[in-house]
Design an enzyme around this catalytic site. Structure first.
Site, PDB file in Angstrom:
ATOM      1  N   LYS A 141       0.825  -1.109   0.039  1.00 48.71           N
ATOM      2  CA  LYS A 141      -0.017   0.143   0.008  1.00 48.71           C
ATOM      3  C   LYS A 141       0.875   1.346  -0.106  1.00 48.71           C
ATOM      4  CE  LYS A 141      -3.276   2.826   2.809  1.00 48.71           C
ATOM      5  NZ  LYS A 141      -3.717   3.160   4.118  1.00 48.71           N
TER       6      LYS A 141
ATOM      7  N   GLY B 259      -7.768   9.305   9.443  1.00 46.52           N
ATOM      8  CA  GLY B 259      -8.068   9.532  10.616  1.00 46.52           C
ATOM      9  C   GLY B 259      -9.140  10.517  11.410  1.00 46.52           C
TER      10      GLY B 259
ATOM     11  N   ALA C 252      -9.413   5.761   4.102  1.00 48.03           N
ATOM     12  CA  ALA C 252      -9.263   6.851   4.976  1.00 48.03           C
ATOM     13  C   ALA C 252     -10.393   7.466   5.103  1.00 48.03           C
ATOM     14  CB  ALA C 252      -8.021   7.644   4.395  1.00 48.03           C
ATOM     15  N   GLY C 253     -10.666   8.014   6.385  1.00 45.85           N
ATOM     16  CA  GLY C 253     -11.713   8.843   6.646  1.00 45.85           C
ATOM     17  C   GLY C 253     -13.012   8.465   7.234  1.00 45.85           C
TER      18      GLY C 253
ATOM     19  N   ASN D 174      -8.968   2.006   9.727  1.00 52.48           N
ATOM     20  CA  ASN D 174      -7.953   1.481  10.953  1.00 52.48           C
ATOM     21  C   ASN D 174      -8.548   2.400  12.079  1.00 52.48           C
ATOM     22  OD1 ASN D 174      -4.781   1.795  12.067  1.00 52.48           O
ATOM     23  ND2 ASN D 174      -6.264   0.791  12.886  1.00 52.48           N
ATOM     24  N   THR D 175      -8.501   3.771  12.078  1.00 52.23           N
ATOM     25  CA  THR D 175      -8.795   4.402  12.996  1.00 52.23           C
ATOM     26  C   THR D 175     -10.477   4.161  13.633  1.00 52.23           C
ATOM     27  OG1 THR D 175      -7.253   6.026  12.392  1.00 52.23           O
ATOM     28  CG2 THR D 175      -8.952   6.768  14.083  1.00 52.23           C
TER      29      THR D 175
END
Length: 256
Positions: free
Chosen positions: A99, A160, A186-187, A208-209
């Site tokens: 990635k 995040g 992301a986001g 992830n976050t």
């Protein structure tokens, strides 16, 4: 429903891909991954030890026979660093997949798309399966595809941030134009964001976050698993059209 994602001959049984950062410890990481149902786990080569097998290692907690490890170049702000850490992961026997992140700004963590394109071209020629993290620009997505990327990974919002999908229209254009899989990255903040991404037609979602930062990461991981399934099923089923006025659920024709 047998609807696995296949990229360059590699079959992925889950369309939810997960990261490994921000957890309390490796044990919680492993439990969240298990609850998510994911089979792709992305790991920051620069920030997490996965190459030194003599010390505590994240890979001691992630069964490589069960999960596909996707090294990432998070924290790399130039092409040279991104290339170095990609090659380190492959030389350590972790994976030929990467990635690819080339970050252009510390505050927003938006990608440096010029550097990203250059790094993609180089790594693709070296035989890497490149998954570039990019902005939601349809033109750049096409250029990355032409440079040899096996998929494109447009952001939904800043990394995040938990803001969800800020520009579904750009994502829709990317999805219509791309000849490679599109993985929203992301986001994402919660399960409804994941479902929306999948309903748009995204091939997968990486996050992830949203899991690691939840009050109950294990429960949120399970929620994300079901959101991906629901969103994909809804996309495949085909939603009804939007109408300004009401339409009766029960037909009245033929009634006395």
């Amino acid at each position: 429903m047998q609807d696995n994602l296949v990229i360059k001959g590699i079959e992925f049984r889950s369309r939810l891909w997960v990261g490994t950062g921000k957890y309390k410890n490796f044990e919680e990481t492993a439990r969240a991954i298990e609850a998510s149902g994911a089979d792709v786990v992305t790991v920051a080569v620069r920030r997490v030890n996965i190459t030194d097998r003599k010390s505590e290692n994240l890979l001691d907690f992630v069964d490589q026979k069960k999960y596909k490890i996707l090294p990432n170049t998070a924290g790399c702000y130039n092409v040279e660093d991104a290339l170095r850490y990609s090659r380190l992961a492959r030389e350590s026997g972790v994976s030929d997949m990467v990635k690819l992140e080339v970050i252009g700004d510390e505050r927003t963590l938006f990608p440096d798309t010029i550097g990203l394109l250059k790094a993609t071209e180089i790594l693709a020629k070296e035989g890497f399966m490149v998954f570039p993290y990019t902005n939601d620009d349809p033109i750049m997505a096409k250029r990355l595809e032409d440079a040899g990327a096996v998929a494109v990974m447009p952001l939904a919002a800043p990394i995040g941030s938990g803001l969800g999908i800020r520009n579904p229209y750009n994502l829709k254009i990317i999805l219509e134009a791309a000849k490679v899989p599109v993985i929203v990255d992301a986001g994402v903040g919660t399960a409804s964001d994941v479902a929306i991404a999948m309903e748009l037609g995204s091939d997968a979602v990486l996050l992830n976050t949203a899991i690691a930062g939840a009050k109950d990461p294990i429960m949120m991981a399970s929620a994300m698993k079901h959101a991906v399934i629901a969103g994909r099923l809804a996309y495949k089923a085909g939603r009804i059209g939007r109408k300004l006025y009401a339409t009766a659920s029960s037909p009245i024709e033929g009634m006395l």
